[in-house]
Scaffold this motif. Structure first.
Motif, PDB file in Angstrom:
ATOM      1  N   VAL A   1       0.837  -1.205   0.000  1.00 38.05           N
ATOM      2  CA  VAL A   1       0.000   0.000   0.000  1.00 38.05           C
ATOM      3  C   VAL A   1       0.871   1.254   0.000  1.00 38.05           C
ATOM      4  O   VAL A   1       0.591   2.214  -0.725  1.00 38.05           O
ATOM      5  N   MET A   2       1.928   1.239   0.807  1.00 37.74           N
ATOM      6  CA  MET A   2       2.800   2.412   0.864  1.00 37.74           C
ATOM      7  C   MET A   2       3.505   2.659  -0.474  1.00 37.74           C
ATOM      8  O   MET A   2       3.649   3.806  -0.905  1.00 37.74           O
ATOM      9  N   VAL A   3       3.921   1.608  -1.160  1.00 35.73           N
ATOM     10  CA  VAL A   3       4.547   1.772  -2.472  1.00 35.73           C
ATOM     11  C   VAL A   3       3.541   2.358  -3.459  1.00 35.73           C
ATOM     12  O   VAL A   3       3.865   3.284  -4.220  1.00 35.73           O
ATOM     13  N   LEU A   4       2.322   1.831  -3.455  1.00 36.07           N
ATOM     14  CA  LEU A   4       1.304   2.362  -4.359  1.00 36.07           C
ATOM     15  C   LEU A   4       0.993   3.832  -4.075  1.00 36.07           C
ATOM     16  O   LEU A   4       0.865   4.638  -4.993  1.00 36.07           O
ATOM     17  N   ILE A   5       0.888   4.174  -2.799  1.00 33.42           N
ATOM     18  CA  ILE A   5       0.648   5.576  -2.428  1.00 33.42           C
ATOM     19  C   ILE A   5       1.795   6.458  -2.892  1.00 33.42           C
ATOM     20  O   ILE A   5       1.583   7.544  -3.445  1.00 33.42           O
ATOM     21  N   SER A   6       3.028   5.989  -2.697  1.00 41.87           N
ATOM     22  CA  SER A   6       4.174   6.807  -3.093  1.00 41.87           C
ATOM     23  C   SER A   6       4.237   6.990  -4.611  1.00 41.87           C
ATOM     24  O   SER A   6       4.605   8.058  -5.090  1.00 41.87           O
ATOM     25  N   VAL A   7       3.855   5.964  -5.362  1.00 40.58           N
ATOM     26  CA  VAL A   7       3.828   6.096  -6.821  1.00 40.58           C
ATOM     27  C   VAL A   7       2.756   7.106  -7.242  1.00 40.58           C
ATOM     28  O   VAL A   7       2.990   7.943  -8.119  1.00 40.58           O
ATOM     29  N   LEU A   8       1.593   7.037  -6.615  1.00 39.05           N
ATOM     30  CA  LEU A   8       0.536   8.005  -6.927  1.00 39.05           C
ATOM     31  C   LEU A   8       0.959   9.428  -6.579  1.00 39.05           C
ATOM     32  O   LEU A   8       0.722  10.363  -7.353  1.00 39.05           O
ATOM     33  N   LEU A   9       1.594   9.600  -5.420  1.00 39.94           N
ATOM     34  CA  LEU A   9       2.067  10.929  -5.030  1.00 39.94           C
ATOM     35  C   LEU A   9       3.132  11.443  -6.000  1.00 39.94           C
ATOM     36  O   LEU A   9       3.136  12.621  -6.360  1.00 39.94           O
ATOM     37  N   THR A  10       4.030  10.559  -6.430  1.00 41.27           N
ATOM     38  CA  THR A  10       5.060  10.945  -7.390  1.00 41.27           C
ATOM     39  C   THR A  10       4.438  11.368  -8.717  1.00 41.27           C
ATOM     40  O   THR A  10       4.862  12.351  -9.335  1.00 41.27           O
ATOM     41  N   THR A  11       3.414  10.638  -9.133  1.00 45.30           N
ATOM     42  CA  THR A  11       2.789  10.917 -10.420  1.00 45.30           C
ATOM     43  C   THR A  11       1.951  12.180 -10.404  1.00 45.30           C
ATOM     44  O   THR A  11       2.022  13.001 -11.316  1.00 45.30           O
ATOM     45  N   PHE A  12       1.150  12.356  -9.354  1.00 44.87           N
ATOM     46  CA  PHE A  12       0.157  13.426  -9.367  1.00 44.87           C
ATOM     47  C   PHE A  12       0.495  14.654  -8.521  1.00 44.87           C
ATOM     48  O   PHE A  12      -0.123  15.696  -8.687  1.00 44.87           O
ATOM     49  N   VAL A  13       1.459  14.543  -7.615  1.00 46.81           N
ATOM     50  CA  VAL A  13       1.758  15.681  -6.739  1.00 46.81           C
ATOM     51  C   VAL A  13       3.117  16.286  -7.067  1.00 46.81           C
ATOM     52  O   VAL A  13       3.202  17.460  -7.428  1.00 46.81           O
ATOM     53  N   SER A  14       4.172  15.491  -6.899  1.00 45.73           N
ATOM     54  CA  SER A  14       5.515  16.012  -7.145  1.00 45.73           C
ATOM     55  C   SER A  14       6.472  14.858  -7.424  1.00 45.73           C
ATOM     56  O   SER A  14       6.423  13.834  -6.737  1.00 45.73           O
TER      57      SER A  14
END
Length: 68
Positions: free
Chosen positions: A13-26
């Motif tokens: 879950v943490m890896v998926l969240i970090s990928v989403l944050l990298t893609t959509f936030v910064s």
């Protein structure tokens, strides 16, 4: 659920969240993904896993080998 499975689920879950944050936030959130990977790597060699300690304190059963 055992501690082992909880740690695997949490890491996923943490890896998926970090990928989403990298893609959509910064793009700098890639360092969050790197941190997760390094933590998993060191845990494989040292056996020290902070997430496992937290899950044990929350009352989850031990690993599959000791508690089938």
């Amino acid at each position: 659920m055992t501690v082992d499975r909880a740690v695997l689920a949490f890491a996923g879950v943490m890896v998926l969240i970090s990928v989403l944050l990298t893609t959509f936030v910064s793009p700098l959130f890639i360092w969050f993904t790197v941190f997760i990977g390094l933590n998993m790597f060191q845990s494989a060699f040292t056996g020290l896993c902070p997430a496992a300690m937290v899950f044990r304190k929350l009352g989850l059963k031990g690993d599959c080998a000791t508690n089938p």
